[in-house]
Design a protein around this motif. Structure first.
Motif: not given
Length: 309
Positions: A239-249, A300-307
């Motif tokens: 899961x990636x945060x492409x520009x803000x917390x509401x924009x996930x892909x 699971x990695x410590x940070x599950x969402x990359x940015x």
């Protein structure tokens, strides 16, 4: 000290277009007058409406021998500007430019027409080198049709390692990832991807799949099993945060594996796989398809969402 902004480049390299764009921006609607010193007249002219709106006065210095500190001080006394922009002539040797002692260069920007760059680089290399040696920003415009921008970038970095280099085509800035900027080595076997490098690898694989065909990659991923996928395929991704917390892909490629049946959605796995270029129905085109060497359960990695922010 009087702030000075120097925009240089060869004739028709886009200097006037860049300055016009800058003058039109809301952030440039500041107090005080701007003195714009032109050292050559190109095909593009400044519109009177824009000059008036941005409180900009234009003075032309056509001959290099007239570009003297005395002439510049006289123009400053005449207009009493808050800031000065110099559109410098690319055929004048930049190392010969002399400014009044109380003028301070805040920023130097070089514009380059990518379509004519090889000619200037091969025939006027010394002039070009002086032009870009101290530039903070180098803008290559008109990049449409240029196949290998990395060569242009390397040529500039050899002269000025600190400069930021931007490439633009008719649609705007080109978001290019160059091989030398990758956070891993393409010669690594396998290429090990961490939280930071996974997203870069994903984007670069979309644009430059030829860099990765036949290479082994290793990364931690979440399992996604789309219902429409053929038997034996799943998607390992992040899961990636492409520009803000509401924009996930969810970023991932189809992966062929004998272990697919035992995997569960949202399970974390360590994937080792070979990158292939294949037609895949869900892509409706050829694209990156992973051929798993091993898929092992992991935590699971410590940070599950990359940015990418």
């Amino acid at each position: 000290m009087k702030p000075v902004y120097v925009i240089n480049g060869f004739l028709e390299s886009g200097k006037t277009e860049f300055i016009t764009y800058t003058l039109a921006q809301p952030y440039f609607q500041v107090r005080g007058k701007t003195l714009l010193i032109l050292c050559e007249e190109g095909e593009t002219e400044y519109e009177e409406f824009l000059l008036k709106k941005s409180k900009t006065v234009v003075e032309l210095v056509e001959e290099e021998e007239d570009f003297t500190t005395d002439r510049l001080i006289a123009l400053e006394k005449k207009h009493k500007p808050e800031r000065i922009i110099i559109e410098y002539n690319g055929m004048w040797n930049f190392k010969n430019m002399k400014l009044p002692w109380h003028w301070s260069v805040e920023q130097q920007i070089t514009t380059i027409d990518a379509s004519t760059f090889p000619m200037y680089f091969n025939n006027m290399k010394s002039l070009l080198a002086e032009m870009v040696r101290n530039s903070e920003l180098i803008i290559f415009n008109r990049c449409d049709g240029v196949e290998d921008l990395s060569v242009y970038r390397r040529n500039m970095k050899a002269i000025n390692q600190k400069a930021e280099i931007v490439f633009e085509d008719s649609n705007g800035e080109i978001d290019e990832i160059f091989e030398e900027d990758l956070p891993y080595h393409l010669t690594d076997d396998p290429i090990v991807l961490d939280d930071r490098s996974y997203g870069i690898w994903y984007l670069d694989s979309l644009d430059h799949l030829e860099r990765y065909e036949g290479k082994n990659v290793q990364f931690t991923a979440m399992v996604l099993k789309p219902e429409q996928f053929p038997k034996g395929y799943f998607v390992p991704g992040r899961m990636a945060m492409t520009c803000c917390a509401d924009d996930m892909a969810f970023l991932g490629f189809a992966c062929r594996s004998e272990e697919t049946e035992r995997l569960e959605n949202k399970q974390w796995v360590e994937v080792k796989a070979v990158v292939r270029k294949e037609y895949f129905a869900d892509y409706q085109a050829e694209g990156p398809v992973l051929e798993a060497v091993s898929v092992e359960k992991t935590k699971a990695p410590k940070e599950q969402v990359i940015s990418f922010v």
